[in-house]
Motif scaffolding. Structure first.
Motif: not given
Length: 136
Positions: A67-94
């Motif tokens: 019911g509230h925002e934390d470090i992983g659900t805010g702006a830092f989480g979005m930046v982390g998801n972008i970094i994750w996507f570029l390094l590992f996320g796309i390959w695991l998704a494939i």
């Protein structure tokens, strides 16, 4: 339905869950090599466990859960998801999508293909998610 869940999890493990769980754990080990990757690595091991045994568990956004925002659900989480996507996320998704296509070829594999699609979506943006047991 615990018996059916167990049967599905065993079949899943044999038909692709083992390979993708290991892929998640390999990504976790690579993340642990650097100090800044340790939070990503920890998440990889949690999600890797989900990739081994997905039936009976589900993903929930932590913002919706608490019911509230934390470090992983805010702006830092979005930046982390972008970094994750570029390094590992796309390959695991494939990897999950390839397994999903193989499962969708047979009628009996459709539930497994659906789980692979869910994990492929998780692979793209895992930060801010929490794995919980399904309530039946």
């Amino acid at each position: 339905m615990p018996v059916l869940r167990l049967i599905f999890n065993i079949a899943w493990f044999i038909l692709g869950g083992f390979v993708m769980g290991l892929a998640w754990w390999l990504a976790g080990i690579l993340c642990f090599i650097s100090i800044i990757g340790i939070p990503f690595g920890r998440a990889c091991f949690v999600i890797g466990e989900l990739a081994f045994w997905p039936f009976g568990q589900e993903l929930v956004n932590r913002r919706q859960l608490t019911g509230h925002e934390d470090i992983g659900t805010g702006a830092f989480g979005m930046v982390g998801n972008i970094i994750w996507f570029l390094l590992f996320g796309i390959w695991l998704a494939i990897g999950h999508l390839v397994h999903a296509l193989a499962c969708f070829i047979t009628i009996i594999g459709i539930p497994f293909g659906i789980q692979h699609i869910k994990l492929a979506l998780l692979s793209l943006t895992p930060i801010g998610q929490k794995v919980i047991a399904k309530a039946y």
